[in-house]
Design an enzyme around this catalytic site. Sequence first.
Site, short mmCIF file in Angstrom:
data_model
loop_
_atom_site.label_atom_id
_atom_site.label_comp_id
_atom_site.label_asym_id
_atom_site.label_seq_id
_atom_site.Cartn_x
_atom_site.Cartn_y
_atom_site.Cartn_z
N SER A 444 0.82 -1.21 0.00
CA SER A 444 0.00 0.00 0.00
C SER A 444 0.86 1.26 0.00
O SER A 444 1.94 1.29 0.58
CB SER A 444 -0.93 0.00 1.21
OG SER A 444 -0.19 -0.11 2.40
N HIS A 705 5.71 2.47 11.15
CA HIS A 705 4.83 3.07 12.17
C HIS A 705 5.34 4.44 12.61
O HIS A 705 4.63 5.19 13.24
CB HIS A 705 4.73 2.15 13.38
CG HIS A 705 4.08 0.84 13.05
ND1 HIS A 705 4.80 -0.30 12.86
CD2 HIS A 705 2.79 0.52 12.84
CE1 HIS A 705 3.97 -1.29 12.56
NE2 HIS A 705 2.74 -0.82 12.54
N1 GLN Z 1 -0.20 -5.42 1.40
C1 GLN Z 1 -0.64 -4.87 2.64
C2 GLN Z 1 -0.26 -3.40 2.72
O1 GLN Z 1 0.78 -3.05 2.29
C3 GLN Z 1 -0.09 -5.62 3.82
C4 GLN Z 1 -0.64 -5.12 5.14
C5 GLN Z 1 -0.23 -5.92 6.35
O2 GLN Z 1 0.72 -6.66 6.32
N2 GLN Z 1 -0.91 -5.78 7.45
O3 GLN Z 1 -0.97 -2.60 3.27
#
Ligand code: GLN
Length: 765
Positions: A444, A705
Amino acid sequence: MALAHILGYPRIGADRELKRATEAYWKGDLERPGLEAVGRELRARHWQAQRDAGLDLVTVGDFAFYDQVLDVSLLLGAVPPRFGAEREVAEGDIDLDTAFRMARGRAPSGEPAAACEMTKYFDTNYHYLVPELHDGQRFRLASQRLFSEVDEALAAGHAVKVSLLGPLSWLWLGKVKGDDGLDRLSLLDGVLAVYAAVLEELAAQGVEWVQLDEPALVQDLPQAWRQAFESAYSRLARTPVKVLLATYFGGLGDNLTLATGLAVDGLHIDAVRAPEQLTAVIDNLPSYKVLSVGAIDGRNIWRADLAALRERLADARMRLGERLWIAPSCSLLHVPVDLAAETDLDAELKSWLAFARQKLDETVSLARLLDNRPTPDDRARLEAATAALDARSASPRIHRPAVAERLAAVTPADAERASPYPERAHVQRRAFDLPLFPTTTIGSFPQTADIRAARRAFKAGELSQADYTARMREEIAFAVERQNALGIDVPVHGEPERNDMVEYFGEQLDGFAFTRFGWVQSYGSRCVKPPVIYGDVARPQPMTVAWSEYAQSLTDKPMKGMLTGPVTILQWSFVRDDQPRERTCRQIALALRDEVADLERAGIRIIQIDEPALREGLPLRQAEWQSYLDWAVTSFKLSAAVAEDATQIHTHMCYSEFNDIIASIAALDADVITIETSRSDMELLDAFQDFAYPNEIGPGVYDIHSPNIPDVAWMVQLMEKALDKIPAERLWVNPDCGLKTRGWAEVEPALAGMVEAARELRRQH
Ligand code: GLN
Ligand code: ZN
């Protein structure tokens, strides 16, 4: 008479009032008295609901502004020194803002400090604040909240039972800070002294029953802990209240005689997760004890089969007489509040469900049915339940013969790639021609306010399908262009079209339903709305192909397709209870398998299947781990193995413990795994090194984060550590997780630095 009660009720409110109030308070938009009033109002409403339903006791102590485990820590005065609350503790009245600072690091008043760690409560999706323990820790009764809540309930004329996490489970969930060698049980005496004082005080208020939750009893306990249970409860038996020891989330197993023998006045068992233990528990239960049978499912949203339960519990009723109590299996904290609010769900589906409010009625009706004194309402409820369940088991919406046939035809070979990893790697190296230390991201890109507004408008029908598609394509084009400019080797489309990594797929699969208000507290003010998997899962059409295909058309680099894995979709949903979870998981896997094949056909040659929830699905008892891991791994492989050798399968996991399950991670046989490692200074890679993990790994080089821009030299240094454990040919360079919570202003420089770090590494190796 079989007494009816519950172990706890959701506190967020049917309209998430608690969320709104606490968040407003944190922002400064609501004063303390306003927040306290909302809390009082919710408690009053929830107690009244229990009484109106006809429960014999209302449960007090399940309310918390943030977390009930934190509240026990406050009760015990277990506030880490960095929060500077010595005086509050000494005066026995810790301030609410101190609690919020422990939970979130900051509050409207008081100095900010590092928040306490948060982790999942047993095998639920509820997160509690981990009690911090240290050598020489002193405990004292340091909060008055519980007692004033009891006063509130008594003043309203309720018959009160208090519920509280028990002393052993509180310690069991706690974590030793500093001195690693400290035995948590060395703190038990101090903890017990405060529990005894709490029970004395409750007795003085006029409370007869106190429910002490000890879910640790359904786990594998060391001998010393089992002994500690005996001595602890003998100590508490000297207090004037009656103790109901509550166990849930599983069977007592080898702790069964320990639990039935403890010096308490009653025992609660989970007869939903572990119905088979009922007879053995009754056989072993001393004749002066009450048995509370958790018969209504507190972890799922299906309507109870009252007729079947009446039959199944008839023997218990006969043997126990008045000593039988009826309850949900665990606190109703883990289910949504009220089905009545779901005005958009079709009537048939709705008739199959029960949320917390409905489970109160089911509990009461079951108790009265067992007593052979049903009211006309109970009879009607029983009949309606039987009719709904009959309809459900026969419904064509649930049973799709094509899905069953396909599942039956699956062979072990379907879960295996054509060639072993070394051969695939060889083919893939030629196909992609990637540099050493290839760079990629986890999927994402920033979910801007703009993107979310567009999705809302589309859902509300204010934006046409064509306009919405055009908007998302714009976002994809932007993300791909940025990645091209940055020099990312394996770009992604950025997932702008996804609200949530499970919901996005659930909305496109048959067999899934979505509620409007089915919120469940996840932590503090955060709630999640899990999809409901009610029927056989099938994929009517491709789910991601058009977006990925479009993204691929914008670059010469290999575009990475992005899917959520079968175990994670299962784990983060309410799952049907009329077939084993394993079977539902395989159905999802087959739907994803078709998606992988379609992506491949559309020219997407790198496909990531995310499984961040693989580890959290581990059963509470180690003896059950292997069988879970076996079907979880097979499900993942079923979705992936359709890919040709030249197609590279990635997976991603973001949690911090691989030691226990490294063999299963290797068994997934993904060509590449990307994991969260930066905060552990690459220590999490040790498990991979020790296991001689054979495939490629992308250890995250920065923490997504944090808003901080990571330093290039620091990322290079982390990768040097990784190189001590994994050979250069098998290392990738990527962030810890997806970037959707960040802004572009942070993402661009961070990724530029990451690409620079990879180039530096290539120069050196
Ligand atoms: N592909 C998802 C993202 O990048 C993976 C999210 C996750 O691992 N919680 O948001
Ligand atoms: Zn992740």
